[in-house]
Design a protein around this motif. Structure first.
Motif, short mmCIF file in Angstrom:
data_model
loop_
_atom_site.label_atom_id
_atom_site.label_comp_id
_atom_site.label_asym_id
_atom_site.label_seq_id
_atom_site.Cartn_x
_atom_site.Cartn_y
_atom_site.Cartn_z
N SER A 7 0.84 -1.20 0.00
CA SER A 7 0.00 0.00 0.00
C SER A 7 0.88 1.25 0.00
O SER A 7 1.66 1.47 0.91
N LEU A 9 -0.02 4.14 0.51
CA LEU A 9 -0.57 5.21 1.36
C LEU A 9 0.46 5.69 2.38
O LEU A 9 0.40 6.82 2.84
N HIS A 32 -0.29 -1.29 -4.40
CA HIS A 32 -1.68 -1.11 -3.96
C HIS A 32 -1.95 0.38 -3.80
O HIS A 32 -1.31 1.06 -2.98
N ASP A 34 -4.35 3.32 -2.93
CA ASP A 34 -5.56 3.60 -2.14
C ASP A 34 -6.19 4.92 -2.54
O ASP A 34 -5.72 5.99 -2.16
N HIS A 65 -7.40 0.40 -5.32
CA HIS A 65 -8.43 0.12 -4.30
C HIS A 65 -9.30 1.35 -4.21
O HIS A 65 -8.89 2.36 -3.62
N MET A 67 -11.86 3.44 -2.76
CA MET A 67 -12.69 3.71 -1.59
C MET A 67 -13.44 5.02 -1.88
O MET A 67 -13.15 6.09 -1.33
N PRO A 140 -11.71 1.26 6.64
CA PRO A 140 -10.92 1.97 5.63
C PRO A 140 -10.83 3.48 5.85
O PRO A 140 -11.70 4.08 6.45
N GLY A 141 -9.71 4.04 5.37
CA GLY A 141 -9.53 5.49 5.42
C GLY A 141 -8.12 5.90 5.83
O GLY A 141 -7.64 6.97 5.48
N GLY A 144 -1.71 2.46 9.14
CA GLY A 144 -1.21 2.41 10.51
C GLY A 144 -2.21 1.99 11.57
O GLY A 144 -1.97 2.17 12.77
N ASP A 174 -6.35 -6.51 3.95
CA ASP A 174 -5.82 -5.15 3.82
C ASP A 174 -6.06 -4.38 5.11
O ASP A 174 -7.19 -4.07 5.46
N GLY A 175 -4.91 -4.08 5.81
CA GLY A 175 -5.05 -3.25 7.01
C GLY A 175 -4.44 -3.91 8.22
O GLY A 175 -4.89 -4.96 8.65
N GLY A 176 -3.40 -3.26 8.76
CA GLY A 176 -2.76 -3.77 9.99
C GLY A 176 -1.97 -5.04 9.77
O GLY A 176 -1.76 -5.82 10.70
N GLY A 196 1.17 -1.62 4.31
CA GLY A 196 1.68 -0.28 4.06
C GLY A 196 2.69 0.13 5.12
O GLY A 196 3.90 0.07 4.91
N SER A 197 2.18 0.49 6.29
CA SER A 197 3.08 1.05 7.32
C SER A 197 4.13 0.05 7.80
O SER A 197 5.29 0.42 8.01
C1 DX5 Z 1 -6.89 1.65 4.35
C2 DX5 Z 1 -6.22 1.17 3.07
C3 DX5 Z 1 -5.10 0.22 3.35
C4 DX5 Z 1 -4.02 0.79 4.26
C5 DX5 Z 1 -3.08 -0.29 4.70
O1 DX5 Z 1 -8.10 2.26 4.03
O2 DX5 Z 1 -7.13 0.53 2.22
O3 DX5 Z 1 -4.54 -0.23 2.11
O4 DX5 Z 1 -3.34 1.80 3.57
O5 DX5 Z 1 -2.12 0.34 5.51
P1 DX5 Z 1 -1.51 -0.40 6.79
O6 DX5 Z 1 -0.81 -1.63 6.26
O7 DX5 Z 1 -0.56 0.62 7.36
O8 DX5 Z 1 -2.64 -0.77 7.69
#
Ligand code: DX5
Ligand code: ZN
Length: 215
Positions: A7, A9, A32, A34, A65, A67, A140-141, A144, A174-176, A196-197
């Motif tokens: 990601s 982001l 990815h 976002d 992705h 959103m 989502p949004g 981290g 996707d996420g965490g 991502g993070s």
């Molecule tokens: C959140 C995004 C994710 C996010 C993942 O809305 O869809 O792709 O950026 O980031 P981490 O891996 O840091 O949770």
């Protein structure tokens, strides 16, 4: 080996092209992207023009992705911008089946995402026609955030339906996602890990990517 989708982001947006080169060199399988509109999610990121600006650096598939509300209005823009995979939210459209068909007719792979509180049943009728089922493991949004453990059971149930019906979709989370939650999601049946993070904060990006590939 799992597929790792990075990601962007959490990248340094002032150097987005170089960051894309960095994650490609580190072994990420997908980028990815976002896309957030400030309406479907409480944040605004970037649109098709930014994705298009990355094409000169592109060596791996782009997974957009979306959103955003009314994604059907923007599919052509994101295809033209170079998306290889387009993921739309079941919660953001009234005509999901028509949207999936449109994405596939345009030559891209079609993914459907559902938020943590959205039941699997909300997209069960289209599972036989999609390439990727994205199960959000955060609301989502934002990057981290903490992995929502209750989604692990949803991954298991999606994998069970896939096996029982003989469907071909891949399961993505996707996420965490980090080394530990990546292992948890993989053990439950996840094929593609979005991170991502964890990746961008890691001291050694290659090692962090490998930890997810081996999750
Ligand atoms: C959140 C995004 C994710 C996010 C993942 O809305 O869809 O792709 O950026 O980031 P981490 O891996 O840091 O949770
Ligand atoms: Zn995402």
């Amino acid at each position: 080996m799992k597929t790792v989708s990075c990601s962007m982001l959490s990248c340094d947006f002032s150097q987005m092209g170089k960051e894309l080169e960095r994650i490609q060199d580190a072994g990420c399988d997908f980028a990815h992207l976002d896309v957030m509109d400030g309406a479907f999610v409480p944040n605004i990121t970037f649109g098709a023009p930014v994705i298009k600006s990355l094409l000169p650096f592109k060596k791996i598939p782009f997974e957009s992705h979306l959103m955003i509300e009314n994604p059907e209005n923007y599919i052509d823009d994101f295809i033209k911008a170079g998306s290889d995979i387009i993921i739309v939210h079941q919660e953001a459209t009234n005509h999901l089946d028509r949207l999936i068909c449109r994405i596939k007719e345009s030559g891209a792979k079609a993914g459907v995402a559902i938020n943590p509180a959205t039941p699997l049943a909300a997209c069960e009728e289209v599972l036989g026609n999609i390439d990727i089922l994205l199960l959000m493991t955060v609301n989502p949004g934002f990057g981290g955030q903490k992995y929502i453990k209750s989604v692990t059971d949803k991954i298991r149930r999606a994998a069970k339906i896939r096996a029982e019906k003989g469907y071909g979709f891949l399961i993505e989370t996707d996420g965490g996602i980090d080394g530990e939650t990546g292992r948890e999601a993989s053990a439950a049946g996840c094929d593609i890990l979005v991170s991502g993070s964890y990746l961008f904060k890691s001291k050694n990006l290659e090692e962090a990517v490998l930890s997810l590939k081996n999750a």
